[in-house]
Write a protein that holds these residues in place. Structure first.
Motif, mmCIF file in Angstrom:
data_model
loop_
_atom_site.group_PDB
_atom_site.id
_atom_site.type_symbol
_atom_site.label_atom_id
_atom_site.label_comp_id
_atom_site.label_asym_id
_atom_site.label_seq_id
_atom_site.Cartn_x
_atom_site.Cartn_y
_atom_site.Cartn_z
ATOM 1 N N GLU B 107 9.754 -52.244 -60.261
ATOM 2 C CA GLU B 107 10.414 -53.109 -59.287
ATOM 3 C C GLU B 107 10.435 -54.559 -59.787
ATOM 4 O OE1 GLU B 107 8.345 -53.719 -55.637
ATOM 5 O OE2 GLU B 107 10.000 -54.841 -54.762
ATOM 6 N N LYS B 108 9.305 -55.003 -60.318
ATOM 7 C CA LYS B 108 9.240 -56.375 -60.851
ATOM 8 C C LYS B 108 10.187 -56.556 -62.028
ATOM 9 C CE LYS B 108 4.418 -57.489 -59.730
ATOM 10 N NZ LYS B 108 3.120 -57.139 -60.350
ATOM 11 N N MET B 109 10.197 -55.546 -62.912
ATOM 12 C CA MET B 109 11.061 -55.618 -64.097
ATOM 13 C C MET B 109 12.536 -55.647 -63.688
ATOM 14 S SD MET B 109 8.833 -52.922 -66.283
ATOM 15 C CE MET B 109 10.128 -52.369 -67.369
ATOM 16 N N LEU B 110 12.855 -54.837 -62.681
ATOM 17 C CA LEU B 110 14.247 -54.782 -62.229
ATOM 18 C C LEU B 110 14.636 -56.116 -61.581
ATOM 19 C CD1 LEU B 110 16.767 -53.077 -61.969
ATOM 20 C CD2 LEU B 110 15.877 -52.133 -59.833
ATOM 21 N N THR B 111 13.719 -56.717 -60.864
ATOM 22 C CA THR B 111 13.970 -58.025 -60.275
ATOM 23 C C THR B 111 14.284 -59.046 -61.381
ATOM 24 O OG1 THR B 111 12.396 -57.480 -58.532
ATOM 25 C CG2 THR B 111 13.008 -59.809 -58.750
ATOM 26 N N ALA B 112 13.451 -59.021 -62.420
ATOM 27 C CA ALA B 112 13.668 -59.948 -63.540
ATOM 28 C C ALA B 112 15.015 -59.685 -64.211
ATOM 29 C CB ALA B 112 12.539 -59.808 -64.559
ATOM 30 N N ALA B 113 15.345 -58.416 -64.369
ATOM 31 C CA ALA B 113 16.608 -58.041 -65.017
ATOM 32 C C ALA B 113 17.791 -58.553 -64.203
ATOM 33 C CB ALA B 113 16.686 -56.518 -65.174
ATOM 34 N N LEU B 114 17.750 -58.318 -62.904
ATOM 35 C CA LEU B 114 18.853 -58.765 -62.040
ATOM 36 C C LEU B 114 18.975 -60.290 -62.069
ATOM 37 C CD1 LEU B 114 21.063 -58.175 -59.942
ATOM 38 C CD2 LEU B 114 19.298 -58.272 -58.167
ATOM 39 N N ILE B 134 23.451 -53.006 -58.979
ATOM 40 C CA ILE B 134 22.041 -53.273 -59.279
ATOM 41 C C ILE B 134 21.298 -53.887 -58.091
ATOM 42 C CG2 ILE B 134 20.461 -54.455 -60.853
ATOM 43 C CD1 ILE B 134 22.764 -54.397 -62.944
ATOM 44 N N GLU B 135 21.944 -54.850 -57.444
ATOM 45 C CA GLU B 135 21.249 -55.532 -56.337
ATOM 46 C C GLU B 135 20.930 -54.567 -55.185
ATOM 47 O OE1 GLU B 135 22.199 -59.608 -55.985
ATOM 48 O OE2 GLU B 135 21.803 -59.688 -53.831
ATOM 49 N N PRO B 136 21.891 -53.769 -54.723
ATOM 50 C CA PRO B 136 21.564 -52.782 -53.681
ATOM 51 C C PRO B 136 20.474 -51.807 -54.143
ATOM 52 C CG PRO B 136 23.938 -52.959 -53.947
ATOM 53 C CD PRO B 136 23.321 -53.773 -55.038
ATOM 54 N N ALA B 137 20.500 -51.440 -55.399
ATOM 55 C CA ALA B 137 19.496 -50.508 -55.911
ATOM 56 C C ALA B 137 18.104 -51.143 -55.813
ATOM 57 C CB ALA B 137 19.821 -50.132 -57.362
ATOM 58 N N ALA B 161 21.730 -45.940 -53.553
ATOM 59 C CA ALA B 161 22.242 -47.274 -53.208
ATOM 60 C C ALA B 161 23.175 -47.793 -54.304
ATOM 61 C CB ALA B 161 21.084 -48.245 -53.000
ATOM 62 N N ALA B 162 22.814 -47.528 -55.558
ATOM 63 C CA ALA B 162 23.655 -47.962 -56.670
ATOM 64 C C ALA B 162 25.030 -47.306 -56.575
ATOM 65 C CB ALA B 162 22.989 -47.617 -58.006
ATOM 66 N N TYR B 163 25.055 -45.996 -56.319
ATOM 67 C CA TYR B 163 26.352 -45.308 -56.243
ATOM 68 C C TYR B 163 27.152 -45.731 -55.017
ATOM 69 C CZ TYR B 163 25.972 -42.534 -60.420
ATOM 70 O OH TYR B 163 25.923 -42.170 -61.736
ATOM 71 N N LYS B 164 26.423 -46.059 -53.928
ATOM 72 C CA LYS B 164 27.142 -46.589 -52.762
ATOM 73 C C LYS B 164 27.777 -47.930 -53.140
ATOM 74 C CE LYS B 164 25.900 -47.163 -48.340
ATOM 75 N NZ LYS B 164 24.924 -47.286 -47.215
ATOM 76 N N GLY B 165 27.039 -48.695 -53.917
ATOM 77 C CA GLY B 165 27.550 -49.986 -54.390
ATOM 78 C C GLY B 165 28.787 -49.798 -55.262
ATOM 79 N N ALA B 194 29.591 -51.661 -62.896
ATOM 80 C CA ALA B 194 28.777 -51.130 -61.802
ATOM 81 C C ALA B 194 28.537 -49.642 -62.046
ATOM 82 C CB ALA B 194 29.493 -51.352 -60.473
ATOM 83 N N THR B 195 29.551 -48.969 -62.524
ATOM 84 C CA THR B 195 29.438 -47.530 -62.784
ATOM 85 C C THR B 195 28.412 -47.253 -63.878
ATOM 86 O OG1 THR B 195 31.795 -47.374 -62.225
ATOM 87 C CG2 THR B 195 30.775 -45.441 -63.255
ATOM 88 N N SER B 196 28.439 -48.032 -64.947
ATOM 89 C CA SER B 196 27.458 -47.783 -66.010
ATOM 90 C C SER B 196 26.049 -48.118 -65.525
ATOM 91 C CB SER B 196 27.819 -48.557 -67.285
ATOM 92 O OG SER B 196 27.891 -49.942 -67.053
ATOM 93 N N SER B 197 25.927 -49.113 -64.658
ATOM 94 C CA SER B 197 24.605 -49.438 -64.116
ATOM 95 C C SER B 197 24.057 -48.274 -63.288
ATOM 96 C CB SER B 197 24.683 -50.677 -63.223
ATOM 97 O OG SER B 197 24.938 -51.815 -63.990
ATOM 98 N N ALA B 198 24.899 -47.728 -62.412
ATOM 99 C CA ALA B 198 24.468 -46.603 -61.582
ATOM 100 C C ALA B 198 24.072 -45.418 -62.464
ATOM 101 C CB ALA B 198 25.590 -46.213 -60.621
ATOM 102 N N LEU B 199 24.838 -45.223 -63.528
ATOM 103 C CA LEU B 199 24.552 -44.127 -64.465
ATOM 104 C C LEU B 199 23.173 -44.307 -65.102
ATOM 105 C CD1 LEU B 199 25.973 -41.664 -65.827
ATOM 106 C CD2 LEU B 199 26.649 -43.241 -67.648
#
Ligand code: ADP
Ligand code: ADP
Ligand code: MG
Ligand code: MG
Ligand code: MG
Ligand code: MG
Lengths: 332, 210, 332, 210
Positions: B107-114, B134-137, B161-165, B194-199
């Protein structure tokens, strides 16, 4: 796909080699990077200019490396921004201690990759700054969007900022002049045919036999609208009026004009367009100080053209007239 | 959930596989409202990452991710290279010298990435970019963790959430990237990044559950 | 027909106007004739050079009017030799008392019309002589035929004879130098697509999607043969070998190379061709002294290119390097 | 046969009519082995001649023909302009200040015209040019005159010989003009300039017999 190439994946590298072989008196290539720099880089004490972007716009940008214009040009894959590494290498190779100005066209990819290269160079204590060219009036400018694209007006930035750097100006001064050009240049293009990215092997949009795209970008990005074929006069009228709506020139003001071919459109047609540009400006009491007609920023083999108009003041006139000696742009 | 150094490498290689499988699909999405190279760009980048990690993967999770990010930056060009590159580099900085991570670390790493992506690309939610996946995820993941769901369940929430995004990107106007030149004409089309992120989220989820 | 033009019958006149409006510092137009002359013509005591031919080959020939190259350029209709009248007017306008050299490409129509103009001018006691450029090795040379065609190698004649004239040489001397260039330059071209003469509205030959024409002339005249598409390297190899068969260069000799685009072929591809030209010459021990890559003598919107090789001696090298300042060719 | 000043003008205008009618045909012949403009060139030239003569025809037959030639030279360009122009000018020089001509005069004028064409274009018989229509026509005319045929008959012989010459151009290789670049590939196709020459002879013959 009718192209004079070998392997599609090698076009950029082979082209760069071809440029160096043709113009060894002007440029050399950085080993392992598709980067051209002035033969005598770095020039001690002179602010250096680096430009670049995706390939496929030749003579942009390698053709403008030389005295009075660029110190380095970075070539990405066709229509794709280069990565930060070659940009960073270019910065290191041309910095003569007075700093480096990056001339970036306003595309998300270009901006991010040039910014990262700038950050990398700054870690090595090189002074780097950048300007973003966004002359294409076809795309609405709004704070909410990526903003206008950078197209052929960029060549005026190269020429004028390059001349400024030759005067011994500081990085801040060169940047200020470059920004002045950006603030005063507007362009708009149109296309009669699409083009084919070698690696893709097919056109990524289509135009009917009787259709053209108004406001076309230099990577085949859509413009404002499709239209049926019109006469050169009508097309020119449309482009110039859109530019003037935005540039707001006053009676008696002086401008430089560039009629730029996207590649397949013959010089004959560009001069016919130029005639009409002149007539329109003349009617509005605007004085054409200098005209450039030719292929300055192309789009592979696309047919079409763009018109750029640069509002001039005394400084810009002097710098536009200054000597330049590069493979693709010479001014005696 | 606990992921070690070897597993991180395995996951990255799986991401490379999935990108390769979806190369054409991603490219086609980009062709409609961009310049038709997103799949090619991602495939080129992750191919280089795979080679890089084969040759020298680094000593810890931070190293692996930083190398991944730098390889993406150095090989992709365009918009997605600096964006995904920055994301992986920032995640790597966050992971530091860890040799094992759990869902809280993730979660922390994803926060930093975003944060890295938004800093680099200046996009916000609703600009029709990868941020919209990414943000919804990240929100979904955080919420699931707060609600005490298992790591597996939390990651599932993130993927959904990513795919909903991604789906939502069809409904909105592009304000960043090449698609923004189309303005209203971008409506109705799904964003490639967005699609590649969800993937990528989906691949991580699947790999953690094998 | 996708062209940026107005009425097909007005293209030449509108183009000439567009050229004058773009480059008033270089050229002026003769009233009522599609003739461009140097702004400061006639130049007393200097031998004057006049070239010309059908239009559609821009920047040939109007783009080469200026210091160190041509004094006058006569533009016929598209792909049609001008009549003697405008040639005669050009001769009268540029003669500064030292005589006028006509540079004519070897086409029946051009030769007859330039000869008639020469006869008309001689009746006014103007000293006039002419040379005939016939550099295209695609066409067999034989005493029974019209002989080889004149193509892009002509630009070397303009450049070098123009520089000679600037030195104050006599008409005989300028002619001798021009003839030396002609004797030492060979060219060959190829095309990937046809082109459309505006007045005709349709292409006057066709090429299949997978076909190219080797040895293509600059008016769409057929070449030696049609071939399936090949790589740039293979095409270049063929052109250069045909040229070298005829030019017979020895190890260690020096040449100038011109890779000329016919119009639609991007600069990127021309540089890829140049790379291969260099490799072939290098292997044979031939030294490239100077390279020109770009569009010098085009063929409306045709895709394709030509390669020209000029064998150099000391005089030709010096004259090739000399200053030139024209709209389309500058050398500092 | 006796042709006066007015008749000469009438004949030239009729030639202009016939050229106009055959514009497409001549252009198509030229398209096959040349550059597809012979009909356009001739039509442009004779249109200018018609206008010129309307405005100022000159005082005698020599004048008329010289003006015709000069107008062709000044308006056509290409190969046919100087060739036909020279032919008419030379014929005019030969006619001089005559106000009336007979078949003997015509023979002399045609001889001068052919000489002019050969001098200007350096073509000889069998080069697949207009010479292959004009030279046989002149021979036939001379022979018919020697044999004492009527002017009408003599001109008929000339027309027939011209058309035989045109037919013969199909069998030979072009050695002058644009078609020569085709070498062997020019065989089988009829020369456009020879065809326009035969057409001119035919028009003269018809006009003399109306
Ligand atoms: N400013 C930005 N911030 C975040 N993501 C962006 C931005 N600009 C573009 N993107 C993402 O990048 C994707 C396009 O990537 P790609 O096609 O590889 O690069 P390019 O646009 O240079 O061809 C878009 O679909 C979008 O998701
Ligand atoms: N050297 C020559 N001598 C005589 N006739 C010639 C010569 N060259 C060409 N012609 C004639 O001219 C005709 C072509 O004329 P035209 O098409 O009007 O000119 P161009 O070849 O310049 O397009 C040919 O069909 C041929 O009969
Ligand atoms: Mg891209
Ligand atoms: Mg893309
Ligand atoms: Mg012609
Ligand atoms: Mg013709």
């Amino acid at each position: 796909m009718k192209k004079l190439i070998n392997q599609p994946e090698n076009v950029v590298e082979e082209m760069i080699e071809g440029i160096v072989l043709a113009h060894p008196e002007y440029v050399r290539k950085l080993k392992e990077f598709n980067v051209l720099v002035r033969k005598n880089s770095p020039i001690t004490g002179k602010v250096a200019l680096v430009s670049g972007g995706g390939s496929g716009h030749e003579p942009s940008h390698g053709g403008y490396v030389g005295k009075g214009m660029l110190d380095g040009a970075v070539a990405g894959d066709v229509f794709t921004s280069p990565t930060p590494d070659p940009i960073y290498e270019a910065i290191k190779a041309v910095d003569g201690g007075a700093g480096v100005l990056l001339i970036v066209k306003n595309y998300t990819g270009d901006i991010m990759n040039f910014e990262m290269a700038k950050e990398m160079a700054e870690m090595e204590l090189i002074k780097v700054d950048y300007v973003v060219v966004n002359d294409d009036v076809a795309v609405e400018n709004s704070t909410y969007t990526a903003g206008r694209r950078g197209i052929a007006g960029t060549v005026f930035v190269h020429k004028i900022a390059g001349a400024k750097a030759e005067t011994g100006a500081t990085l801040e001064e060169v940047k200020e002049t470059a920004q002045k050009v950006i603030d005063n240049v507007r362009s708009m293009g149109m296309a009669l045919t699409p083009c084919i990215v070698p690696a893709a092997g097919k056109a990524n949009f289509t135009l009917g036999e009787n259709e053209m795209e108004i406001g076309m970008g230099i990577h085949g990005e859509p413009g404002t609208h499709k239209d049926t074929l019109k006469t050169a006069d009508e097309v020119t009228e449309h482009l110039v009026c859109k530019i003037l709506e935005d540039l707001k020139l006053k009676d008696g003001e002086e401008v430089a004009v560039m009629v730029n071919g996207l590649a397949s459109t013959p010089l004959m047609e560009l001069y016919i367009v130029n005639k009409k540009v002149n007539e329109i400006l003349w009617e509005k009491g605007i004085k054409v100080y200098k005209t450039l007609v030719g292929e300055f920023m192309t789009s592979l083999e696309m047919a079409g053209c763009s018109v750029s108009i640069l509002k001039l003041d005394k400084e810009l006139k002097t710098l536009l007239d200054a000597t330049a000696d590069t493979p693709a742009f010479k001014s005696l | 959930m606990s992921i070690n150094r070897a597993k991180v490498i395995e996951i990255i290689n799986k991401i490379a596989d999935r990108i390769e499988e979806n190369k054409l699909y991603l490219t086609e999405l980009d062709a409609v409202i961009g310049d038709g190279d997103h799949g090619l760009n991602m495939s080129k980048g992750f191919h280089a990452v795979r080679e890089k990690l084969k040759e020298d993967a680094g000593n810890n999770i931070g190293d692996i991710l930083k190398k991944t990010g730098m390889t993406l930056v150095s090989n992709v060009g365009g918009a997605s290279g600096p964006l995904y590159g920055t994301a992986f580099m920032k995640a790597g900085l966050e992971a530091g010298s860890k040799e094992e991570i759990d869902v809280i670390d993730f979660e922390k790493m994803l926060t930093a990435a975003l944060d890295g992506i938004k800093m680099r690309g200046k996009a916000v939610l609703e600009d029709k970019t990868m941020v919209d996946a990414i943000e919804p995820a990240l929100y979904a993941l955080s919420k699931a963790i707060q609600l005490g769901l298992s790591s597996k369940e939390a990651l599932k929430e993130a993927v959904d959430a990513a795919y909903k995004g991604v789906e939502h990107t069809k409904a909105i106007i592009a304000r960043k990237g090449r698609a923004s030149y189309l303005a209203e004409r971008s409506i109705g089309h799904q964003d490639a990044g967005a699609t590649s992120s969800a993937l990528i989220f989906k691949t991580i989820y699947e790999e953690i559950n094998v």
